[in-house]
Motif scaffolding. Sequence first.
Motif, PDB file in Angstrom:
ATOM      1  N   SER A  13     -44.721 -45.053   6.112  1.00 23.01           N
ATOM      2  CA  SER A  13     -44.778 -46.505   6.171  1.00 23.01           C
ATOM      3  C   SER A  13     -45.055 -47.092   4.800  1.00 23.01           C
ATOM      4  N   GLU A  62     -50.674 -53.906   5.008  1.00 19.16           N
ATOM      5  CA  GLU A  62     -51.656 -54.448   5.936  1.00 19.16           C
ATOM      6  C   GLU A  62     -51.191 -54.215   7.358  1.00 19.16           C
ATOM      7  N   SER A  63     -52.145 -53.966   8.223  1.00 23.01           N
ATOM      8  CA  SER A  63     -51.834 -53.765   9.626  1.00 23.01           C
ATOM      9  C   SER A  63     -52.159 -55.052  10.365  1.00 23.01           C
ATOM     10  N   ALA A 116     -53.779 -56.388  13.407  1.00 23.57           N
ATOM     11  CA  ALA A 116     -54.636 -56.128  14.558  1.00 23.57           C
ATOM     12  C   ALA A 116     -55.105 -57.477  15.083  1.00 23.57           C
ATOM     13  N   LYS A 173     -56.313 -47.579  17.395  1.00 26.60           N
ATOM     14  CA  LYS A 173     -55.593 -47.064  16.222  1.00 26.60           C
ATOM     15  C   LYS A 173     -56.135 -47.659  14.922  1.00 26.60           C
ATOM     16  N   ILE A 174     -57.472 -47.739  14.863  1.00 26.01           N
ATOM     17  CA  ILE A 174     -58.168 -48.288  13.695  1.00 26.01           C
ATOM     18  C   ILE A 174     -59.258 -47.307  13.281  1.00 26.01           C
ATOM     19  N   SER A 229     -55.558 -48.761   9.289  1.00 29.72           N
ATOM     20  CA  SER A 229     -54.796 -48.181  10.386  1.00 29.72           C
ATOM     21  C   SER A 229     -55.207 -46.718  10.508  1.00 29.72           C
ATOM     22  N   THR A 253     -49.601 -42.514   7.091  1.00 28.32           N
ATOM     23  CA  THR A 253     -48.356 -43.066   6.557  1.00 28.32           C
ATOM     24  C   THR A 253     -47.319 -42.000   6.243  1.00 28.32           C
ATOM     25  N   LEU A 272     -53.139 -46.081   3.518  1.00 30.70           N
ATOM     26  CA  LEU A 272     -53.274 -46.576   4.888  1.00 30.70           C
ATOM     27  C   LEU A 272     -53.292 -48.100   4.857  1.00 30.70           C
ATOM     28  N   VAL A 303     -56.926 -53.092   7.744  1.00 31.14           N
ATOM     29  CA  VAL A 303     -57.206 -53.903   8.921  1.00 31.14           C
ATOM     30  C   VAL A 303     -58.486 -54.660   8.588  1.00 31.14           C
ATOM     31  N   THR A 359     -62.620 -57.020  14.554  1.00 30.22           N
ATOM     32  CA  THR A 359     -61.472 -57.310  13.689  1.00 30.22           C
ATOM     33  C   THR A 359     -61.520 -58.778  13.314  1.00 30.22           C
TER      34      THR A 359
END
Length: 136
Positions: free
Chosen positions: A32, A36-37, A39, A63-64, A78, A82, A121, A124, A135
Amino acid sequence: MSLTRRNALTGAAAVAAGAPLLAACGSSGGGSTATESTAQAGLTLGPASEVPVGGGKIYADQKIVVTQPTQGTFEGFSAICTHQGCPVSTVANGTINCTCHGSKFSIQNGAVENGPATTPLPRVDVKDDGGQIVTA
């Protein structure tokens, strides 16, 4: 599955029509590229007291992974490596570790410490909200 003329033509037609081309993992580590993810904000992960200083805790269902590099500083990433999309499995000795292929990531910023992953990674946003990691 053997490659038949029909399979080859169907695949070529899909690519020509703009379908995404999927590639198997090789030694290049092209996972990936997201930084940034996304969430859901306001999601309570658990007590801040469960995230050790100098280590972290993996919230597999969400998944954090949340780390605490220094007392009171929480970082979120995340929990999906990756490299090939395996879930990370441990946080130890200052790194977030994926045992699928040996990638290691910094608990401070998610940067690659050891490949084959080449991409950090995704972050989040997390915060300590009254003793709970949520979050942001």
